[in-house]
Design a protein around this motif. Sequence first.
Motif, mmCIF file in Angstrom:
data_model
loop_
_atom_site.group_PDB
_atom_site.id
_atom_site.type_symbol
_atom_site.label_atom_id
_atom_site.label_comp_id
_atom_site.label_asym_id
_atom_site.label_seq_id
_atom_site.Cartn_x
_atom_site.Cartn_y
_atom_site.Cartn_z
ATOM 1 N N VAL A 1 -74.967 18.025 -22.486
ATOM 2 C CA VAL A 1 -75.637 18.474 -23.715
ATOM 3 C C VAL A 1 -74.729 18.296 -24.928
ATOM 4 O O VAL A 1 -75.132 17.739 -25.952
ATOM 5 C CB VAL A 1 -76.082 19.951 -23.583
ATOM 6 N N ARG A 2 -73.488 18.748 -24.810
ATOM 7 C CA ARG A 2 -72.567 18.661 -25.948
ATOM 8 C C ARG A 2 -72.174 17.211 -26.232
ATOM 9 O O ARG A 2 -72.022 16.811 -27.380
ATOM 10 C CB ARG A 2 -71.313 19.515 -25.704
ATOM 11 N N SER B 1 -75.062 15.514 -27.928
ATOM 12 C CA SER B 1 -75.280 16.023 -29.285
ATOM 13 C C SER B 1 -74.366 15.348 -30.301
ATOM 14 O O SER B 1 -74.637 15.368 -31.497
ATOM 15 C CB SER B 1 -75.084 17.539 -29.336
ATOM 16 N N GLU C 1 -69.376 26.628 -24.027
ATOM 17 C CA GLU C 1 -69.609 25.590 -25.032
ATOM 18 C C GLU C 1 -68.390 25.309 -25.908
ATOM 19 O O GLU C 1 -68.041 24.137 -26.090
ATOM 20 C CB GLU C 1 -70.812 25.975 -25.885
ATOM 21 N N MET D 1 -73.708 21.599 -19.550
ATOM 22 C CA MET D 1 -73.142 21.800 -20.881
ATOM 23 C C MET D 1 -72.361 20.571 -21.362
ATOM 24 O O MET D 1 -72.445 20.211 -22.533
ATOM 25 C CB MET D 1 -72.248 23.041 -20.914
#
Length: 75
Positions: A59-60, A63, A28, A56
């Motif tokens: 997702v990041r 976000s 991450e 990942m």
Amino acid sequence: MLDLFDAAGDLSAAIEALHAATALYTAEPVVDVLLDRIGWPDADGSLVDPNAGDGMFMVRALSRLDLAPDDFDEV
């Protein structure tokens, strides 16, 4: 007689063993640095993650966006 459930179990176990031995994922904090370096999301608005892996990057990246629940269209 061929027992498909045992064969599927053996295949599944082999796939899992191969995955455990070879899977490499970007951590991450590294993903965050990479997204910073390309200026996401303030760059050109495009982001391609051809590997997916453990998701990942997606997702990041998501976000960092200010999205309302109805911002996505089903395809």
